[in-house]
Structure formats: C-alpha cells, structure tokens
Design a protein around this motif. Structure first.
Motif, mmCIF file in Angstrom:
data_model
loop_
_atom_site.group_PDB
_atom_site.id
_atom_site.type_symbol
_atom_site.label_atom_id
_atom_site.label_comp_id
_atom_site.label_asym_id
_atom_site.label_seq_id
_atom_site.Cartn_x
_atom_site.Cartn_y
_atom_site.Cartn_z
ATOM 1 N N PRO A 119 50.009 29.639 43.535
ATOM 2 C CA PRO A 119 50.163 29.583 45.000
ATOM 3 C C PRO A 119 48.965 30.090 45.786
ATOM 4 N N ASN A 120 48.085 30.895 45.173
ATOM 5 C CA ASN A 120 46.903 31.385 45.888
ATOM 6 C C ASN A 120 45.843 31.827 44.890
ATOM 7 N N ASN A 121 44.805 32.480 45.403
ATOM 8 C CA ASN A 121 43.655 32.822 44.562
ATOM 9 C C ASN A 121 43.688 34.251 44.027
ATOM 10 N N TRP A 122 44.803 34.946 44.116
ATOM 11 C CA TRP A 122 44.841 36.350 43.711
ATOM 12 C C TRP A 122 44.474 36.505 42.234
ATOM 13 N N LEU A 123 43.731 37.583 41.958
ATOM 14 C CA LEU A 123 43.228 37.841 40.608
ATOM 15 C C LEU A 123 43.874 39.075 39.998
ATOM 16 N N SER A 124 43.914 39.086 38.692
ATOM 17 C CA SER A 124 44.403 40.241 37.938
ATOM 18 C C SER A 124 43.263 41.220 37.684
ATOM 19 N N VAL A 125 43.573 42.514 37.749
ATOM 20 C CA VAL A 125 42.572 43.540 37.444
ATOM 21 C C VAL A 125 42.039 43.362 36.025
ATOM 22 N N PHE A 126 42.883 42.853 35.143
ATOM 23 C CA PHE A 126 42.510 42.728 33.729
ATOM 24 C C PHE A 126 41.917 41.359 33.392
ATOM 25 N N GLY A 127 41.608 40.548 34.411
ATOM 26 C CA GLY A 127 40.937 39.280 34.175
ATOM 27 C C GLY A 127 41.813 38.064 34.416
ATOM 28 N N PRO A 164 40.156 36.720 51.012
ATOM 29 C CA PRO A 164 38.800 36.240 51.301
ATOM 30 C C PRO A 164 37.801 36.851 50.329
ATOM 31 N N PRO A 165 36.597 36.305 50.278
ATOM 32 C CA PRO A 165 35.562 36.926 49.444
ATOM 33 C C PRO A 165 35.228 38.329 49.953
ATOM 34 N N ALA A 166 34.850 39.202 49.046
ATOM 35 C CA ALA A 166 34.443 40.551 49.431
ATOM 36 C C ALA A 166 33.080 40.498 50.106
ATOM 37 N N LEU A 167 32.940 41.222 51.203
ATOM 38 C CA LEU A 167 31.637 41.308 51.856
ATOM 39 C C LEU A 167 30.668 42.099 51.000
ATOM 40 N N VAL A 168 31.197 43.128 50.331
ATOM 41 C CA VAL A 168 30.414 43.917 49.380
ATOM 42 C C VAL A 168 31.190 43.949 48.075
ATOM 43 N N ARG A 169 30.610 43.450 47.024
ATOM 44 C CA ARG A 169 31.324 43.376 45.751
ATOM 45 C C ARG A 169 31.632 44.765 45.213
ATOM 46 N N ASP A 170 32.875 44.950 44.764
ATOM 47 C CA ASP A 170 33.315 46.225 44.202
ATOM 48 C C ASP A 170 32.916 46.292 42.736
ATOM 49 N N THR A 171 31.985 47.186 42.419
ATOM 50 C CA THR A 171 31.615 47.415 41.019
ATOM 51 C C THR A 171 31.876 48.859 40.614
ATOM 52 N N SER A 172 32.592 49.586 41.474
ATOM 53 C CA SER A 172 32.869 50.994 41.173
ATOM 54 C C SER A 172 34.234 51.175 40.529
ATOM 55 N N THR A 173 35.243 50.461 41.010
ATOM 56 C CA THR A 173 36.578 50.615 40.431
ATOM 57 C C THR A 173 36.840 49.615 39.314
ATOM 58 N N VAL A 174 36.036 48.547 39.223
ATOM 59 C CA VAL A 174 36.133 47.597 38.115
ATOM 60 C C VAL A 174 34.725 47.298 37.614
ATOM 61 N N SER A 175 34.627 46.844 36.380
ATOM 62 C CA SER A 175 33.333 46.517 35.783
ATOM 63 C C SER A 175 32.659 45.384 36.539
ATOM 64 N N ASP A 176 31.329 45.389 36.517
ATOM 65 C CA ASP A 176 30.604 44.337 37.239
ATOM 66 C C ASP A 176 30.714 42.977 36.542
ATOM 67 N N VAL A 177 31.297 42.923 35.347
ATOM 68 C CA VAL A 177 31.530 41.638 34.691
ATOM 69 C C VAL A 177 32.914 41.091 35.030
ATOM 70 N N ASN A 178 33.662 41.807 35.862
ATOM 71 C CA ASN A 178 35.029 41.437 36.210
ATOM 72 C C ASN A 178 35.042 40.781 37.592
ATOM 73 N N PRO A 179 35.479 39.531 37.712
ATOM 74 C CA PRO A 179 35.468 38.862 39.022
ATOM 75 C C PRO A 179 36.434 39.470 40.036
ATOM 76 N N TYR A 180 37.318 40.370 39.603
ATOM 77 C CA TYR A 180 38.265 41.000 40.525
ATOM 78 C C TYR A 180 37.542 41.629 41.709
ATOM 79 N N GLY A 181 36.367 42.190 41.463
ATOM 80 C CA GLY A 181 35.606 42.851 42.512
ATOM 81 C C GLY A 181 34.981 41.911 43.516
ATOM 82 N N MET A 182 35.100 40.598 43.308
ATOM 83 C CA MET A 182 34.497 39.626 44.211
ATOM 84 C C MET A 182 35.408 39.270 45.381
ATOM 85 N N GLN A 183 36.651 39.776 45.357
ATOM 86 C CA GLN A 183 37.580 39.505 46.451
ATOM 87 C C GLN A 183 37.767 40.740 47.320
#
Length: 535
Positions: free
Chosen positions: A138-146, A215-234
């Motif tokens: 139904p939408n673009n929501w992502l899981s913290v675990f990938g 929406p896309p994140a204005l600043v990508r979150d790489t502190s609470t999730v790994s920078d290889v995890n797309p979760y931080g892009m929202q």
C-alpha cells in the motif's frame, strides 16, 4: 524515599542470554542472573534492566514475544523470576523489565487469530492493508531490518505491516483493546514486584491510518541505522511517532503510578530530542527517555556537548538517560576507538558518563572494558547482521557471553555457548579484575560510589566550557553545594588546555583518574581526567 529517586539512580542492562548459564544449555537464564546479583549490587548500581525473557520463538532473541505473561523455558520459569526479584530487592536492587509493545511474534495467539480471517474478534488487532491495484504494497514504508515493511499474507489476501522482521507483525494501537491488553500484561508483572519498564521502540506504537508514503529524508540518517541500510533514506513521518501515542503514554503512566514504578523509553526518531521532550514533559508520561545520540560512532567532545546542551534546551521539565553502550550497537571501547588502551579508555568514558546531567545507563561488560567481539559469519545469529553482511555485521559482537573466569567458556556455561566467548574477554575476566585494584571493574565500583557522595553530579545544573578537541570540560552546580569542574581528555595523547575557571580550584579526591591543573592550565595524559571544586 526521594519521590524522584530515579533521577539519581544508575541503570545496569543485563542481556540474559549472555549473562550466566545455570543449566549448561549454553544460554544464560534467570537463575544465572540471580547467581550474579551480588556482583551487580557490588557495582553500586540501583536498577537492573533485563532484556526480554518472555516466551518467544527467538527469531529476534526475545524481542519477538509470543506470550507477554510467561517466561520462556529457555530462561526458566515464573518461579525463577519470583526468586530473582526477591533476591534483587533484598540486595537493594530494583528490577526493570523490557516491554516490547509495538509488535509481537507471528507465533503469538493474537496474530494467529488475526490472520485467520477478516472478521474474527482480533481481525483488526494488527495493521492490515489491501494491495494496490497492481498488487504492490500500500505504500513505500521500509523495515528497519531491510526491505519493505509489508508482507503479503495468503490467508487474508492482504499485507501486514512489520517495522522489523517479517516474523514481527505490528500491532494496531488505534484499537483500544490492543492498548488495554498491553496494560493488563504490564499489570501482571507489576503485581509480581517489578519496579520499572524499559519501553522498546516506544515511538513505533502508532501509524498514520491513511497509510501515506514517507517522503525522502532531507538528511540521510546514518546514526541510528547503518549507512548500507536504505531505511535512513526516508523521513519517517507517517510510519511511526504519531501524536496518538502521547495519550497512550498517559494511560501507561497512570498504571505505573499505582505501583510506584517507572518507565524509560527508547526513542529512535528523525528528531529524537523533540520526541523525548514530548514524551517526558509534564510528569504524566514517561519518567525518562534515551535516544541513540551517544550510541553512534561519532564521539568528539563537540558532539557529546551538543547532545547534552540540545537536550537541556529542548527538554525543559523532562529527564533523560545517557547511554554509550547497549545490545544494539558495537561496544563503546571499539566504537569510540579506545583500543589502544582499553582499560584507561573505559575508565575515562565511565567517569564522563557519570558526570553528565541525567540517569546513566550502563551495559553489561562495559565495566570490564570489553571490546567488540569478532564473530565469524558461520557463527552469526543476528538476522540483522545476516541481511547486511559484511558491511554491517549485526549486533552479535556486543552480545557475546560475559567472561567471569579464565576457565573454559569464561565460566559462563558448562555447555556450548550460543555465541562464542571472546578470547580477549577471557584474558581480562571479571575474576582477574577482582584481584587488581586498578582494574576497570574496581574503578567502576569506586567511581559509582564516589558519584553517590556528590549531589552536584546527580542533581546539579550543567554548563560546558569552550576548550579545543579532544577535551570536554563542564561544570555541575547545585544550590547549597560547591560547584564541580570536570575535564576529560577523550584522546589517547597527552593534552594541555587553558581553562581559567580551573585556576586556583581545589582538586577533588576522586577515584583515581590522572590529571592536574597548574595556574589554569589543565594537564591530562591520554584518557585522563580532572575533577575540582570551582574557586
């Protein structure tokens, strides 16, 4: 007892799988914790936070609950819990349990009933949604675990939401019966004498019912999730941290107040300080909250200062907790690059943590200066690590069993441990540190005891001084008490900084961190510190 005793307390986290195994099956358990309570009491801490021990298939090692009102046989029985809490109370320790409310295991009876049809009594207890016309979620929501946070279910021919593993379906907190079921389960443990709860992922309870895409994140979150995890892009403005959660926390607080119990919330949000302020202000929601702000790899003095100052500016009448290690992040000795002298670094970090304004939360093994263990891929247990290997190796490196002795498996178990006990931990086992007055363990005991004699460090206001990296300098002030200046060298090399406020200050007889002040010049060896009364 002081009504706000928790503001002066110290929390110590126990990850039960890895603390002490009492029956030789390789997994720590409640009787094992009971066996080690004297050790915890000798540390001088006040609250023991125990990670989940409820019935669970253990796909996320207890954070996927299948029964909120029973102990998983892996950890023991309800009778074992009762023995543990009775002994803890006899030692002056309070017990805090981990409440995972946002989701359950797919094995929970609630979910089994919910997924059986669209019209059963628990059909709306979880977050279900029809597919888009093309069959997509139904939408673009992502899981913290990938991956997507939506999983197709062939029984209901709908998607269900999961913020974490596919096997961890999210509960629908918009349903009042879900809220009440959790409050009833919590009352079950409060009746057994529990003194507090740690609220796992406490801002994940509610979702936007309209299911708007993030929406896309204005600043990508790489502190609470790994920078290889797309979760931080929202920008996670619709899938969590919804305004309805505040009213639920008020209900939760009313229940806790009946028993004189407390709650600390884990906040993982795009603007965690704003959420912490909202959830702790007014004295009618959470007692305190913590974020991942000091659980990152960034550890400059400027970063630490900014987190504390921003918290003080934005969380006016709430209270925070400062943690530099837990079961979700690499151990602080490794994460903050203290491997050149782990013992000295661990002493320095503990002294700094105990000097910040807020309730400190310590993680098992950090008092022993344990570094991150290197677990080979074939022994990795964490599903998070398996998904993002090798760039992110998961959380097993901070979860390996405690080395109590230099015997086989560090005295943790007589069987095969569920994760290997790190050889480098066995070399500095707790029993070895007992014999060394200057060990990190004995320093931790002295530092914690000394802090209890310094009301400035538990209740005082805090201000920072402008000094260059890698030095952090602060002052704690409390009406009726002499102000305390504390200066910390976060680097491995000796430093000398000018601090006029320290000129003529009286050095405090603190537990043994090296450092001196000469005519306003603070001279600190690598990982040194200095405490003094302001002139």
């Amino acid at each position: 007892m002081n009504k706000e005793w928790w503001k002066e307390a110290i929390i110590y986290q126990v990850y039960p799988r890895s603390y002490q195994d009492s029956n030789g099956d390789g997994v720590g358990d409640l009787p094992g914790i009971t066996e080690r309570l004297e050790y915890i009491a000798r540390l001088g801490v006040d609250i023991v936070w125990i990670s989940p021990f409820f019935k669970s298939p253990m796909r996320d090692f207890g954070y996927d609950v299948a029964d909120y009102c029973d102990v998983d046989p892996l950890f023991g029985t309800l009778a074992d819990f009762d023995v543990m809490i009775a002994k803890a109370h006899s030692l002056g320790l309070k017990i805090m349990i981990d409440q995972v409310m946002s989701h359950t295991s797919e094995d929970h009876p609630w979910f089994k009933e919910s997924r059986s049809s669209r019209d059963n009594p628990k059909a709306d207890w979880y977050v279900w949604a029809d597919p888009l016309p093309d069959g997509n979620p139904p939408n673009n929501w992502l899981s913290v675990f990938g991956g997507s946070s939506w999983q197709w279910d062939s029984r209901r021919k709908q998607y269900y939401m999961h913020n974490f593993l596919v096997s961890q379906p999210d509960l629908n907190f918009h349903h009042p019966e879900v809220q009440q079921a959790h409050l009833d389960a919590l009352r079950f443990w409060l009746e057994r004498g529990v003194d507090g709860v740690r609220m796992d992922a406490c801002n994940f309870h509610f979702h936007d019912r309209s299911l708007k895409s993030n929406p896309p994140a204005l600043v990508r979150d790489t502190s609470t999730v790994s920078d290889v995890n797309p979760y931080g892009m929202q920008a996670h403005i619709h899938d969590k941290t919804q305004p309805e959660n505040v009213a639920f926390l008020v209900k939760l607080r009313k229940l806790l107040d009946e028993y004189g119990a407390i709650a600390i919330g884990e906040v993982g949000a795009d603007d965690s300080l704003a959420v912490m302020a909202e959830y702790t202000e007014g004295g009618d929601k959470l007692h305190l909250a913590y974020s991942f702000n000091l659980l990152t790899a960034v550890h400059t003095a400027a970063h630490i200062r900014k987190q504390v100052e921003d918290f003080g500016a934005r969380v006016i009448d709430g209270w925070g907790s400062w943690s530099v290690g837990n079961h979700d992040v690499a151990r602080v000795v490794t994460r903050w690059e203290g491997q050149s002298n782990p013992a000295a670094f661990a002493r320095l970090v503990l002294a700094m943590q105990l000097s910040l304004r807020g309730t400190p939360c310590l993680y098992q093994g950090d008092e022993l200066a344990f570094s991150e263990a290197d677990v080979p891929y074939e022994l990795i247990q964490d599903p998070y690590g398996k998904t993002f290997w090798p760039e992110f190796k998961g959380r097993d490196g901070c979860r390996t069993p405690i080395a109590w002795t230099q015997d086989d498996n560090g005295g943790f178990t007589k069987g095969t441990p569920w994760l290997p006990v790190a050889p480098e931990h066995i070399a500095i086992a707790a029993s070895t540190q007992e014999e060394d007055r200057d060990s990190p363990l004995n320093f931790a005991r002295r530092m914690i005891a000394w802090r209890k004699t310094m009301p400035q460090l538990t209740r005082g206001d805090i201000v920072f001084f402008d000094v260059p990296e890698p030095v952090l300098a602060l002052q704690r002030s409390l009406e009726g008490e002499r102000s305390v200046i504390a200066v910390f060298n976060l680097g491995a090399q000796p430093v000398e900084v000018s601090l006029p406020q320290a000129a003529g200050a009286e050095k405090l007889a603190q537990p043994g961190l090296p450092g001196e002040v000469v005519d306003g010049q603070v001279k600190l060896p690598g990982y040194g510190a200095w405490f003094g009364y302001a002139k």
